[in-house]
Design an enzyme around this catalytic site. Structure first.
Site, PDB file in Angstrom:
ATOM      1  N   ALA A 209       0.817  -1.230   0.000  1.00  0.00           N
ATOM      2  CA  ALA A 209       0.000   0.000   0.000  1.00  0.00           C
ATOM      3  C   ALA A 209       0.847   1.274   0.000  1.00  0.00           C
ATOM      4  CB  ALA A 209      -0.962  -0.005   1.184  1.00  0.00           C
TER       5      ALA A 209
ATOM      6  N   ASP B 208       8.049  -8.282   3.660  1.00  0.00           N
ATOM      7  CA  ASP B 208       7.929  -8.969   2.372  1.00  0.00           C
ATOM      8  C   ASP B 208       6.823 -10.012   2.516  1.00  0.00           C
ATOM      9  OD1 ASP B 208       8.165 -10.620   0.170  1.00  0.00           O
ATOM     10  OD2 ASP B 208      10.350 -10.737   0.250  1.00  0.00           O
ATOM     11  N   VAL B 209       5.736  -9.865   1.756  1.00  0.00           N
ATOM     12  CA  VAL B 209       4.602 -10.774   1.922  1.00  0.00           C
ATOM     13  C   VAL B 209       4.939 -12.221   1.571  1.00  0.00           C
ATOM     14  CG1 VAL B 209       2.821  -9.007   1.606  1.00  0.00           C
ATOM     15  CG2 VAL B 209       3.664 -10.283  -0.392  1.00  0.00           C
TER      16      VAL B 209
ATOM     17  N   ASN C 197      -2.802  -7.085  -1.948  1.00  0.00           N
ATOM     18  CA  ASN C 197      -2.579  -6.245  -3.131  1.00  0.00           C
ATOM     19  C   ASN C 197      -1.144  -6.303  -3.647  1.00  0.00           C
ATOM     20  OD1 ASN C 197      -3.045  -3.672  -4.873  1.00  0.00           O
ATOM     21  ND2 ASN C 197      -1.369  -3.105  -3.489  1.00  0.00           N
TER      22      ASN C 197
ATOM     23  N   SER D 168      -5.763 -10.030 -11.509  1.00  0.00           N
ATOM     24  CA  SER D 168      -5.529  -9.251 -12.733  1.00  0.00           C
ATOM     25  C   SER D 168      -6.359  -9.853 -13.861  1.00  0.00           C
ATOM     26  CB  SER D 168      -4.051  -9.331 -13.109  1.00  0.00           C
ATOM     27  OG  SER D 168      -3.835  -8.758 -14.375  1.00  0.00           O
TER      28      SER D 168
ATOM     29  N   TYR E  82       3.415 -14.242 -14.387  1.00  0.00           N
ATOM     30  CA  TYR E  82       2.482 -13.317 -13.721  1.00  0.00           C
ATOM     31  C   TYR E  82       1.040 -13.808 -13.902  1.00  0.00           C
ATOM     32  CZ  TYR E  82       0.166  -8.760 -12.845  1.00  0.00           C
ATOM     33  OH  TYR E  82      -0.633  -7.740 -12.374  1.00  0.00           O
TER      34      TYR E  82
ATOM     35  N   ALA F 174      -0.032 -16.823 -14.627  1.00  0.00           N
ATOM     36  CA  ALA F 174      -0.268 -18.097 -13.934  1.00  0.00           C
ATOM     37  C   ALA F 174      -0.486 -17.856 -12.442  1.00  0.00           C
ATOM     38  CB  ALA F 174       0.912 -19.040 -14.158  1.00  0.00           C
TER      39      ALA F 174
ATOM     40  N   LYS G 282      -1.522 -15.049 -11.016  1.00  0.00           N
ATOM     41  CA  LYS G 282      -2.781 -14.318 -10.813  1.00  0.00           C
ATOM     42  C   LYS G 282      -3.992 -15.247 -10.994  1.00  0.00           C
ATOM     43  CE  LYS G 282      -1.465 -10.011  -9.933  1.00  0.00           C
ATOM     44  NZ  LYS G 282      -1.707  -9.396  -8.615  1.00  0.00           N
TER      45      LYS G 282
ATOM     46  N   ILE H 128      -4.457  -0.203 -15.617  1.00  0.00           N
ATOM     47  CA  ILE H 128      -4.663   0.856 -14.628  1.00  0.00           C
ATOM     48  C   ILE H 128      -3.411   1.735 -14.589  1.00  0.00           C
ATOM     49  CG2 ILE H 128      -5.253   1.358 -12.223  1.00  0.00           C
ATOM     50  CD1 ILE H 128      -7.392  -0.379 -13.670  1.00  0.00           C
TER      51      ILE H 128
HETATM   52  P1  NAP Z   1       2.730  -0.590  -7.683  1.00  0.00           P
HETATM   53  O1  NAP Z   1       2.411   0.865  -7.901  1.00  0.00           O
HETATM   54  O2  NAP Z   1       4.059  -1.112  -8.057  1.00  0.00           O
HETATM   55  O3  NAP Z   1       2.397  -0.956  -6.168  1.00  0.00           O
HETATM   56  C1  NAP Z   1       2.696  -2.239  -5.642  1.00  0.00           C
HETATM   57  C2  NAP Z   1       3.375  -2.055  -4.304  1.00  0.00           C
HETATM   58  O4  NAP Z   1       3.663  -3.351  -3.753  1.00  0.00           O
HETATM   59  C3  NAP Z   1       4.718  -1.333  -4.428  1.00  0.00           C
HETATM   60  O5  NAP Z   1       4.833  -0.325  -3.448  1.00  0.00           O
HETATM   61  C4  NAP Z   1       5.718  -2.451  -4.200  1.00  0.00           C
HETATM   62  O6  NAP Z   1       6.947  -2.016  -3.661  1.00  0.00           O
HETATM   63  C5  NAP Z   1       4.973  -3.326  -3.214  1.00  0.00           C
HETATM   64  N1  NAP Z   1       5.544  -4.663  -3.136  1.00  0.00           N
HETATM   65  C6  NAP Z   1       6.187  -5.357  -4.116  1.00  0.00           C
HETATM   66  N2  NAP Z   1       6.586  -6.549  -3.652  1.00  0.00           N
HETATM   67  C7  NAP Z   1       6.202  -6.621  -2.361  1.00  0.00           C
HETATM   68  C8  NAP Z   1       6.353  -7.599  -1.350  1.00  0.00           C
HETATM   69  N3  NAP Z   1       6.995  -8.757  -1.589  1.00  0.00           N
HETATM   70  N4  NAP Z   1       5.837  -7.360  -0.126  1.00  0.00           N
HETATM   71  C9  NAP Z   1       5.204  -6.179   0.138  1.00  0.00           C
HETATM   72  N5  NAP Z   1       5.060  -5.198  -0.781  1.00  0.00           N
HETATM   73  C10 NAP Z   1       5.544  -5.416  -2.027  1.00  0.00           C
HETATM   74  O7  NAP Z   1       1.665  -1.492  -8.488  1.00  0.00           O
HETATM   75  P2  NAP Z   1       0.085  -1.354  -8.748  1.00  0.00           P
HETATM   76  O8  NAP Z   1      -0.110  -1.121 -10.186  1.00  0.00           O
HETATM   77  O9  NAP Z   1      -0.541  -0.460  -7.761  1.00  0.00           O
HETATM   78  O10 NAP Z   1      -0.339  -2.873  -8.478  1.00  0.00           O
HETATM   79  C11 NAP Z   1      -1.018  -3.293  -7.292  1.00  0.00           C
HETATM   80  C12 NAP Z   1      -1.590  -4.676  -7.554  1.00  0.00           C
HETATM   81  O11 NAP Z   1      -2.509  -4.600  -8.660  1.00  0.00           O
HETATM   82  C13 NAP Z   1      -0.543  -5.716  -7.946  1.00  0.00           C
HETATM   83  O12 NAP Z   1      -0.874  -6.956  -7.363  1.00  0.00           O
HETATM   84  C14 NAP Z   1      -0.673  -5.775  -9.447  1.00  0.00           C
HETATM   85  O13 NAP Z   1      -0.247  -7.008  -9.965  1.00  0.00           O
HETATM   86  C15 NAP Z   1      -2.180  -5.592  -9.605  1.00  0.00           C
HETATM   87  N6  NAP Z   1      -2.584  -5.147 -10.930  1.00  0.00           N
HETATM   88  C16 NAP Z   1      -2.185  -3.950 -11.421  1.00  0.00           C
HETATM   89  C17 NAP Z   1      -2.593  -3.577 -12.698  1.00  0.00           C
HETATM   90  C18 NAP Z   1      -2.201  -2.253 -13.304  1.00  0.00           C
HETATM   91  O14 NAP Z   1      -2.513  -2.031 -14.490  1.00  0.00           O
HETATM   92  N7  NAP Z   1      -1.540  -1.380 -12.576  1.00  0.00           N
HETATM   93  C19 NAP Z   1      -3.404  -4.426 -13.458  1.00  0.00           C
HETATM   94  C20 NAP Z   1      -3.776  -5.652 -12.914  1.00  0.00           C
HETATM   95  C21 NAP Z   1      -3.377  -6.000 -11.655  1.00  0.00           C
HETATM   96  P3  NAP Z   1       8.174  -1.702  -4.706  1.00  0.00           P
HETATM   97  O15 NAP Z   1       7.673  -0.589  -5.592  1.00  0.00           O
HETATM   98  O16 NAP Z   1       9.285  -1.323  -3.790  1.00  0.00           O
HETATM   99  O17 NAP Z   1       8.366  -2.994  -5.459  1.00  0.00           O
END
Ligand code: NAP
Length: 249
Positions: free
Chosen positions: A13, A62-63, A89, A142, A155, A157, A159, A188
């Protein structure tokens, strides 16, 4: 206010969709535990939550690591009094062809963060929810978990597995008054997409592939998460809600 008296743990978050969910939930009366692998970003989101007038704690972790997850959930329970809502998330993308750039190491990491992370957080929080006979879990999967996506094999697989984990946990935990649902975002506009796929989706391409003609916002995904985390979705469990501008249609 839809979440008054509730406490929500939101993973990843510090940025993007998770941050938007934290702020929207706080505006609806929830206290927020903000997890991120990066502490400064988690702290920034927690500060923003406090400005809205809710309690917030920032937890680095780290989740994908059981010890981090256990310590995180213990802290949420002791500092905020419980975990009524869990939003799984945190996620990382990996792009590349399976025979080319997708190594065993990055396959394992993507699956660990997305799938094992969702499992570990749900398991630990689920223990509290089962004991308290209440809970809402919202998993962020996703569109790539529902259909194949070029260069996103690991990714997609992982999701897809999250969508099935959602259904299984909904069956197992329904009798404890726990709703487990999932969101499948499409394109997004977040820091993640700006870092990765934005160059492949200039506005004219987005207009062509997305029926609503534009990328979604993190706030629009947060709106769906609020619905699934609130009593408005009291009789909904085990579903995956696409938030994709109609692309799956
Ligand atoms: P984001 O802006 O990169 O936010 C994700 C956050 O999760 C980042 O702050 C990241 O930190 C953190 N993170 C990464 N690995 C982690 C871990 N092991 N433990 C705890 N935190 C961790 O991405 P977002 O676009 O908001 O995506 C959020 C979710 O939506 C994800 O699951 C993504 O796959 C899904 N999603 C996004 C989209 C899209 O178009 N944006 C579409 C479909 C699904 P770091 O930046 O330091 O890595």
């Amino acid at each position: 206010m839809k979440l008054a008296g509730k406490t929500a743990l939101i993973t990843g978050a510090g940025s993007g969709i998770g941050k938007a969910i934290a702020l929207l939930f706080a505006g609806e009366g929830a206290d927020i535990a903000v997890n991120d692998i990066d502490l400064p970003s988690a702290e920034k989101t927690a500060e923003a939550v406090k400005k809205i007038g809710r309690r917030a704690i920032a937890i680095q972790g780290d989740v994908a690591e059981p010890a981090d997850v256990d310590a995180m959930v213990d802290r949420v329970i002791s500092d905020l009094g419980g975990v009524h809502i869990l939003v799984n998330n945190a996620g990382i993308p990996v792009h590349g062809l399976l025979l080319d750039t997708q190594t065993v190491e990055n396959w394992d990491r993507v699956v660990a963060v997305i799938l094992r992370g969702t499992y570990l957080c749900s398991r630990r929080v689920g223990k509290w929810m089962v004991a308290n006979r209440t809970g809402k879990i919202v998993n962020i999967s996703s569109r790539a978990g529902l259909v194949g996506s070029p260069t996103m094999a690991s990714y997609g697989a992982a999701k897809a597995a999250v969508i099935n984990l959602t259904r299984s946990l909904a069956l197992d935990w329904g009798k404890y008054n726990i709703n487990v649902n999932c969101i499948a975002p499409g394109l997004i506009d977040t820091p993640l997409t700006r870092r990765t796929i934005a160059k492949d989706f200039p506005p004219e391409v987005v207009r062509e592939v997305v029926p609503l003609g534009r990328m979604g916002t993190a706030e629009e995904v947060a709106g769906a998460a609020l619905f699934l985390a609130s009593d408005d979705a009291g009789y909904i469990t085990g579903v995956t809600l696409p938030v994709d501008g109609g692309r799956l249609a």
